[in-house]
Scaffold this motif. Sequence first.
Motif, short mmCIF file in Angstrom:
data_model
loop_
_atom_site.label_atom_id
_atom_site.label_comp_id
_atom_site.label_asym_id
_atom_site.label_seq_id
_atom_site.Cartn_x
_atom_site.Cartn_y
_atom_site.Cartn_z
N TYR A 140 0.79 -1.22 0.00
CA TYR A 140 0.00 0.00 0.00
C TYR A 140 0.83 1.28 0.00
O TYR A 140 0.27 2.37 -0.07
N ASP A 141 2.17 1.16 0.09
CA ASP A 141 2.97 2.38 0.02
C ASP A 141 3.03 2.87 -1.42
O ASP A 141 2.69 2.14 -2.37
N ASN A 142 3.44 4.12 -1.62
CA ASN A 142 3.44 4.71 -2.95
C ASN A 142 4.66 5.59 -3.16
O ASN A 142 5.00 6.41 -2.30
N LEU A 143 5.32 5.41 -4.29
CA LEU A 143 6.45 6.23 -4.70
C LEU A 143 6.11 6.87 -6.03
O LEU A 143 5.66 6.19 -6.96
N SER A 144 6.29 8.18 -6.15
CA SER A 144 5.95 8.87 -7.39
C SER A 144 6.98 9.93 -7.71
O SER A 144 7.66 10.46 -6.83
N ALA A 145 7.10 10.25 -8.99
CA ALA A 145 7.98 11.31 -9.47
C ALA A 145 7.21 12.13 -10.48
O ALA A 145 6.41 11.61 -11.27
N ALA A 165 9.77 16.86 -8.63
CA ALA A 165 9.46 16.42 -7.27
C ALA A 165 9.41 14.90 -7.20
O ALA A 165 9.01 14.23 -8.16
N ILE A 166 9.83 14.37 -6.06
CA ILE A 166 9.71 12.95 -5.74
C ILE A 166 8.98 12.83 -4.41
O ILE A 166 9.31 13.54 -3.45
N GLU A 167 7.99 11.94 -4.34
CA GLU A 167 7.18 11.79 -3.14
C GLU A 167 7.08 10.32 -2.75
O GLU A 167 6.98 9.44 -3.62
N TYR A 168 7.09 10.08 -1.44
CA TYR A 168 6.91 8.71 -0.93
C TYR A 168 5.98 8.76 0.27
O TYR A 168 6.14 9.62 1.15
N VAL A 169 5.01 7.86 0.32
CA VAL A 169 4.09 7.78 1.46
C VAL A 169 3.85 6.32 1.79
O VAL A 169 3.78 5.47 0.89
N THR A 170 3.76 6.03 3.08
CA THR A 170 3.48 4.66 3.49
C THR A 170 2.55 4.66 4.70
O THR A 170 2.73 5.46 5.63
N PRO A 171 1.54 3.81 4.69
CA PRO A 171 0.69 3.69 5.88
C PRO A 171 1.41 2.86 6.96
O PRO A 171 2.07 1.86 6.66
N LEU A 172 1.30 3.31 8.20
CA LEU A 172 1.83 2.54 9.32
C LEU A 172 0.76 1.61 9.89
O LEU A 172 1.09 0.60 10.53
N VAL A 178 2.75 8.14 7.15
CA VAL A 178 3.85 9.11 7.13
C VAL A 178 4.31 9.26 5.69
O VAL A 178 4.14 8.35 4.87
N GLY A 179 4.89 10.41 5.37
CA GLY A 179 5.34 10.63 4.01
C GLY A 179 6.46 11.64 3.94
O GLY A 179 6.72 12.38 4.89
N MET A 180 7.14 11.65 2.81
CA MET A 180 8.23 12.59 2.57
C MET A 180 8.20 13.01 1.11
O MET A 180 7.90 12.21 0.22
N SER A 181 8.51 14.27 0.85
CA SER A 181 8.63 14.75 -0.52
C SER A 181 9.89 15.60 -0.65
O SER A 181 10.25 16.33 0.28
#
Length: 281
Positions: A140-145, A165-172, A178-181
């Motif tokens: 269910y995590d997602n990585l996008s550019a 931009a690069i973005e990453y999000v993951t459900p705990l 939590v996510g980071m861009s």
Amino acid sequence: MIRRFILSAGPMAAALALAPSASAQEEDHSSLTIGIGGAYIPSYEGSDDYRAIPIAQARGKVHDFAFWTRGPALYVDAIPNRDSDGVDFELGPLVNLRFDRTSRKGMKDDAVRALGKRDMAVEVGGFVGIGKTGVITSAYDNLSARVAIAKDVAGAHKGYVITPAIEYVTPLSITTFVGMSVSAEYVSKKYGRYYYDVDGADATASGLPLYDRAGDKAGFKKVGVNLTAGKSLSGDIRKGWAVFVLGGYSRMLGRYGDSPVVSVAGSKNQWIGALGVGYTF
């Protein structure tokens, strides 16, 4: 008040953009998340003074066609997300309103205020990107550019802005994510000249030194990172109420960071923070 409500540089927008949505539920082809909150941001881009502002953002999809806001920008993905393997190709238009230094009230530094207001820029363009669900930590995590390019059509800076931009999000868990861009901005000569050069009249009015390097050529203006987290108040982060928090840092680069608007009157180090609540229908 309406203009101040969308002045955010993107804190709540990033939080909502990274938040898991109802797209994780295959039967839901339409959804909407709206969020409101407050942000603490520089008084202008490159400032060392900060101000608190209200913010409002939204994201969603209609029959698998996604849309989202980032601060005062609207993105619309013209490619529906229907890939069963979790791959999402993005392509579509965007429009952004740039309010930087358009109000003397928002400029706390006396020298920068003496430079005068800037006109609001209306930047119109498009973006292209790709994302993948189920990459690193779970299914269910997602990585996008993504890369966006937009040009001012309102006659303000009259230049263009390119934003990779690069973005990453993951459900705990089902209730927490939590996510980071990481993103950057590459701007044209006209953009640099409009916001960061100081001519003779400007120097006399403000007391800042003369500076004409920002408009020499195009270049990277800044690079930054945002960290965000969300917690459901209704038991499922994909539906109902949730709270979001975000912290971000960016660094003004090269001749833009060396401009007296930044190096003398402001700071190359830029911080943002945001806290808000959202509801997913």
